[in-house]
Motif scaffolding. Structure first.
Motif, PDB file in Angstrom:
ATOM      1  N   SER A   2       0.821  -1.211   0.000  1.00 17.15           N
ATOM      2  CA  SER A   2       0.000   0.000   0.000  1.00 17.15           C
ATOM      3  C   SER A   2       0.853   1.257   0.000  1.00 17.15           C
ATOM      4  CB  SER A   2      -0.955   0.001   1.191  1.00 17.15           C
ATOM      5  OG  SER A   2      -0.237  -0.039   2.407  1.00 17.15           O
ATOM      6  N   SER A   3       2.043   1.183   0.587  1.00 13.37           N
ATOM      7  CA  SER A   3       2.950   2.323   0.558  1.00 13.37           C
ATOM      8  C   SER A   3       4.372   1.811   0.690  1.00 13.37           C
ATOM      9  CB  SER A   3       2.631   3.296   1.694  1.00 13.37           C
ATOM     10  OG  SER A   3       2.844   2.685   2.949  1.00 13.37           O
ATOM     11  N   GLY A   4       5.282   2.446  -0.016  1.00 10.35           N
ATOM     12  CA  GLY A   4       6.671   2.014   0.040  1.00 10.35           C
ATOM     13  C   GLY A   4       7.622   3.172  -0.055  1.00 10.35           C
ATOM     14  N   ILE A   5       8.803   2.988   0.504  1.00  7.71           N
ATOM     15  CA  ILE A   5       9.866   3.973   0.353  1.00  7.71           C
ATOM     16  C   ILE A   5      11.047   3.269  -0.296  1.00  7.71           C
ATOM     17  CG2 ILE A   5      10.747   3.632   2.704  1.00  7.71           C
ATOM     18  CD1 ILE A   5      11.390   6.771   2.553  1.00  7.71           C
ATOM     19  N   VAL A  27       7.542   6.617  -2.219  1.00  2.78           N
ATOM     20  CA  VAL A  27       8.385   7.774  -1.951  1.00  2.78           C
ATOM     21  C   VAL A  27       9.829   7.343  -2.188  1.00  2.78           C
ATOM     22  CG1 VAL A  27       9.186   9.397  -0.189  1.00  2.78           C
ATOM     23  CG2 VAL A  27       6.781   8.699  -0.244  1.00  2.78           C
ATOM     24  N   GLY A  28      10.545   8.107  -2.997  1.00  2.33           N
ATOM     25  CA  GLY A  28      11.953   7.837  -3.246  1.00  2.33           C
ATOM     26  C   GLY A  28      12.809   8.911  -2.602  1.00  2.33           C
ATOM     27  N   VAL A  29      13.902   8.483  -1.978  1.00  2.00           N
ATOM     28  CA  VAL A  29      14.846   9.423  -1.354  1.00  2.00           C
ATOM     29  C   VAL A  29      16.230   9.115  -1.895  1.00  2.00           C
ATOM     30  CG1 VAL A  29      15.864  10.227   0.810  1.00  2.00           C
ATOM     31  CG2 VAL A  29      13.449   9.572   0.737  1.00  2.00           C
ATOM     32  N   ASP A  30      16.920  10.142  -2.399  1.00  2.00           N
ATOM     33  CA  ASP A  30      18.259   9.966  -2.961  1.00  2.00           C
ATOM     34  C   ASP A  30      19.077  11.219  -2.679  1.00  2.00           C
ATOM     35  OD1 ASP A  30      19.335   7.931  -5.506  1.00  2.00           O
ATOM     36  OD2 ASP A  30      20.515   9.701  -4.988  1.00  2.00           O
ATOM     37  N   VAL A  31      20.395  11.054  -2.531  1.00  2.00           N
ATOM     38  CA  VAL A  31      21.266  12.197  -2.244  1.00  2.00           C
ATOM     39  C   VAL A  31      21.696  12.933  -3.509  1.00  2.00           C
ATOM     40  CG1 VAL A  31      22.146  11.251  -0.094  1.00  2.00           C
ATOM     41  CG2 VAL A  31      23.351  10.771  -2.213  1.00  2.00           C
ATOM     42  N   SER A  32      21.496  12.345  -4.665  1.00  2.00           N
ATOM     43  CA  SER A  32      22.011  12.908  -5.911  1.00  2.00           C
ATOM     44  C   SER A  32      20.994  13.809  -6.611  1.00  2.00           C
ATOM     45  CB  SER A  32      22.418  11.775  -6.861  1.00  2.00           C
ATOM     46  OG  SER A  32      22.617  12.260  -8.164  1.00  2.00           O
ATOM     47  N   HIS A  68       8.567  11.146   9.257  1.00  2.00           N
ATOM     48  CA  HIS A  68       7.588  10.670  10.232  1.00  2.00           C
ATOM     49  C   HIS A  68       6.509   9.804   9.596  1.00  2.00           C
ATOM     50  CE1 HIS A  68       9.552  13.014  13.263  1.00  2.00           C
ATOM     51  NE2 HIS A  68       9.441  14.100  12.523  1.00  2.00           N
ATOM     52  N   GLU A  69       6.654   9.505   8.314  1.00  2.00           N
ATOM     53  CA  GLU A  69       5.705   8.613   7.655  1.00  2.00           C
ATOM     54  C   GLU A  69       6.049   7.170   7.981  1.00  2.00           C
ATOM     55  OE1 GLU A  69       4.125   9.059   3.645  1.00  2.00           O
ATOM     56  OE2 GLU A  69       5.340  10.883   3.476  1.00  2.00           O
ATOM     57  N   MET A  70       5.040   6.332   8.007  1.00  2.00           N
ATOM     58  CA  MET A  70       5.235   4.900   8.208  1.00  2.00           C
ATOM     59  C   MET A  70       4.790   4.196   6.931  1.00  2.00           C
ATOM     60  SD  MET A  70       6.542   4.704  11.203  1.00  2.00           S
ATOM     61  CE  MET A  70       6.393   3.018  11.744  1.00  2.00           C
ATOM     62  N   LYS A  99       5.829   0.038   9.261  1.00  2.00           N
ATOM     63  CA  LYS A  99       4.758  -0.327  10.172  1.00  2.00           C
ATOM     64  C   LYS A  99       5.061  -1.709  10.740  1.00  2.00           C
ATOM     65  CE  LYS A  99       1.233   2.235   7.645  1.00  2.00           C
ATOM     66  NZ  LYS A  99      -0.022   2.183   6.881  1.00  2.00           N
ATOM     67  N   SER A 100       4.479  -2.039  11.888  1.00  6.40           N
ATOM     68  CA  SER A 100       4.632  -3.370  12.455  1.00  6.40           C
ATOM     69  C   SER A 100       4.149  -4.401  11.441  1.00  6.40           C
ATOM     70  CB  SER A 100       3.810  -3.470  13.743  1.00  6.40           C
ATOM     71  OG  SER A 100       3.975  -4.747  14.306  1.00  6.40           O
TER      72      SER A 100
END
Length: 197
Positions: A2-5, A27-32, A68-70, A99-100
């Protein structure tokens, strides 16, 4: 799903593919900055209904909009190897965002330190057993563990073939070195799927 990073997502194609295939928020997080620009360009060429966000940030210092997202899933593909001296910290961050009962998917290089694949020279790179133990120690149950080195070799051999057809000597030399390193077991690939307790 349902949600992923997606940690250190490169040019964003895994995140976009997940959103298309599962209809989930990614949601994608990258330093570049270059990766972010490429990912946003690829995303703009896709359906506007995709729920995908790309943020610039360090996995240890997530952007405020994300930290702060799960999530139900955390995916790290060839992300942690470059900072393997901090492997446990990377996995703890992944756990803190799940999430658990959530799923952690880790696909990464493993094996003795090899300069082609790691920027972190402070300790030897983890082998598959160290990855597995570190994931367990961080509070996960291992669902799948696989030595994916043969797949890594097959994919690299295919890319070497394309480079040869294009007569790209830089890539030919790079892939020849990578193939040699895989065959000599200097580098490999591990896949771990784990569930947060």
């Amino acid at each position: 799903l349902s949600s992923g990073i997606n940690a250190e997502y490169g040019e964003g194609t895994p995140a976009i593919t997940m959103a298309k295939q599962f209809g989930c928020k990614v949601v994608g997080v990258d330093v570049s900055e270059n990766n972010i620009a490429s990912a946003r360009k690829f995303l703009s060429e896709e359906s506007s209904t995709l729920n995908v966000q790309f943020h610039e940030g360090n996995f240890f210092d997530m952007p405020a909009r994300v930290q702060h997202e799960m999530f139900t899933h955390v995916w790290a593909q060839v992300s942690f190897f470059h900072t393997h001296a901090h492997l446990r910290r990377c996995i703890d961050v992944a756990a803190s965002m799940l999430k658990s009962g959530g799923t952690f998917i880790l696909v990464d290089y493993c094996g003795p330190r090899h300069p082609v694949f790691t920027r972190d020279t402070s300790k030897s790179a983890p082998d598959m057993n160290e990855y597995i133990q570190t994931v367990k120690d961080a509070g996960f149950n291992i669902l799948v563990q696989e030595d994916a080195s043969r797949h890594f070799l097959a994919g690299t051999t295919f890319l070497r073939k394309i480079a040869g057809e294009e007569k790209n000597t830089v890539e030919i030399n790079f892939y020849d070195g990578r193939i040699s390193s895989i065959k000599e077991k200097l580098i490999g690939m591990v896949i771990i799927v784990a569930q947060k307790k």
